[in-house]
Write an enzyme that holds these catalytic residues in place. Sequence first.
Site, PDB file in Angstrom:
ATOM      1  N   GLU A 232       0.877  -1.166   0.000  1.00 55.37           N
ATOM      2  CA  GLU A 232       0.000   0.000   0.000  1.00 55.37           C
ATOM      3  C   GLU A 232       0.911   1.212   0.000  1.00 55.37           C
ATOM      4  O   GLU A 232       1.610   1.481   0.970  1.00 55.37           O
ATOM      5  CB  GLU A 232      -0.917  -0.023   1.235  1.00 55.37           C
ATOM      6  CG  GLU A 232      -2.066   0.974   1.142  1.00 55.37           C
ATOM      7  CD  GLU A 232      -1.793   2.254   1.889  1.00 55.37           C
ATOM      8  OE1 GLU A 232      -1.280   3.200   1.244  1.00 55.37           O
ATOM      9  OE2 GLU A 232      -2.066   2.323   3.089  1.00 55.37           O
ATOM     10  N   CYS A 266      -2.710   8.337   3.835  1.00 55.19           N
ATOM     11  CA  CYS A 266      -2.718   7.931   2.430  1.00 55.19           C
ATOM     12  C   CYS A 266      -4.100   8.078   1.823  1.00 55.19           C
ATOM     13  O   CYS A 266      -4.231   8.356   0.627  1.00 55.19           O
ATOM     14  CB  CYS A 266      -2.246   6.478   2.309  1.00 55.19           C
ATOM     15  SG  CYS A 266      -0.555   6.220   2.854  1.00 55.19           S
TER      16      CYS A 266
END
Length: 464
Positions: A232, A266
């Site tokens: 990720e 994020c």
Amino acid sequence: MAIATVNPATGETVRTFEELGEAELEQKIALADERWRTYRTTGFEERAACMYAAADLFEKEADLAAELMSTEMGKTLAAARNEALKCAHGMRYYAEHAAGFLADEPLADPSRVGATRALGRYQPLGPVLAVMPWNFPMWQVMRFAAPALMAGNVGLLKHASNVPQCALYLESVFLRAGFPEGCFQTLLVSSRRVESILRDPRVVAATLTGSEPAGRSVAAICGDEVKHTVLELGGSDPFVVMPSADLERAAATAVDARVQNNGQSCIAAKRFIVHTDVYDAFTEKFVSRMRDLRVGDPFEASTDVGPVATEQGRADIEELVADAVAAGASVLCGGRRLDGPGWFYPPTVIADITPGMRIYLEEVFGPVASLYRAADIDHALEMANATDFGLGSNAWTNDEAEQERFIADLEAGQVFINGKTVSYPELPFGGIKRSGYGRELAAHGIREFCNLKTVWIGDEGASS
């Protein structure tokens, strides 16, 4: 980077840590390899009992965990406490559901493959290395650790060098909860030693949340070693507002979506793409709310936005803002570092952004929002997808046809309609494009580090 707690609100070095020596590291990897061979044979009930106990500890010690997080990376104390409680929720979720998620998957008609019985069985892989970031120093780890341990794997944590106390606390929670020694270990090592750990044959897989360069490095090493990875790698998430949206709710949520975790998430909304018919009205509401946020000590209850976690992180933000301004962008609020100690940067809104500016494509990891004007839904989607990232996305519209269009055409691992992107244990989490691959959370997250073994059983009395 030294392994140390440096308070981002003051710039003061609170505590430093010695890196593990080669012999100490070898002992930890050997213990992980030895432990998983027995731990993998434990039942779900035994693992769940320990996981529930760990969740109890997190709830009991939420204030302690929150203080560690706020001290090491600067998130507000309220946000840090919520993160600790979210860890407990995630642990309970996997303790409750792991057995069902990993239950055998029998073939309804095994005779079709010439068997009396055929099924898929999920089995653990072994020691998994987790390379984790500082921005959610406990929840991000728990997204890996809870499912991995419930599946029968063991974990090795290489945490970010600026959150060592959080990393050690996590190890202590699992040990105190009753997990056998070696099931979850923190490795206080620098990034330069990650490659040798990944190449160790006893480490069978890896998961990383972090920067794109770090992800590329881990993926390349594990590809060379033929080891499974989940990555990720961040995002530049769009937040699209259409004319049918509730502008008050959209603007309020937009602020929260941008400055959550001091803007260092994020899945924080970063690019606000607003239909021209409501652009001016939305911008007025949004900028006013961003300007009113209070920046200050993360331990004070009145603080909305704390400091950026690292001095370099603030410098990176300043570079992106300066580049945009030099090329003609407009700063509607904020835009300059705050005077005084610590690495504070104010909530900032930038408009009149053009494709030649770095901020158009690069992720800003801090409380800086980019505003864009869209002529119609096609234009909005074009801008939303004009990035190499594809993690989360948000669209605000009460038009059902537009909702379906955004669901179908936004290039992202997640689409949230009339809300901000949030990670829930119940929903799969991950991205596409350069935001990485693989999934965390939900059933998909626990299956990532399992071998789905095909089992075929024939009739021993049948002739060959």
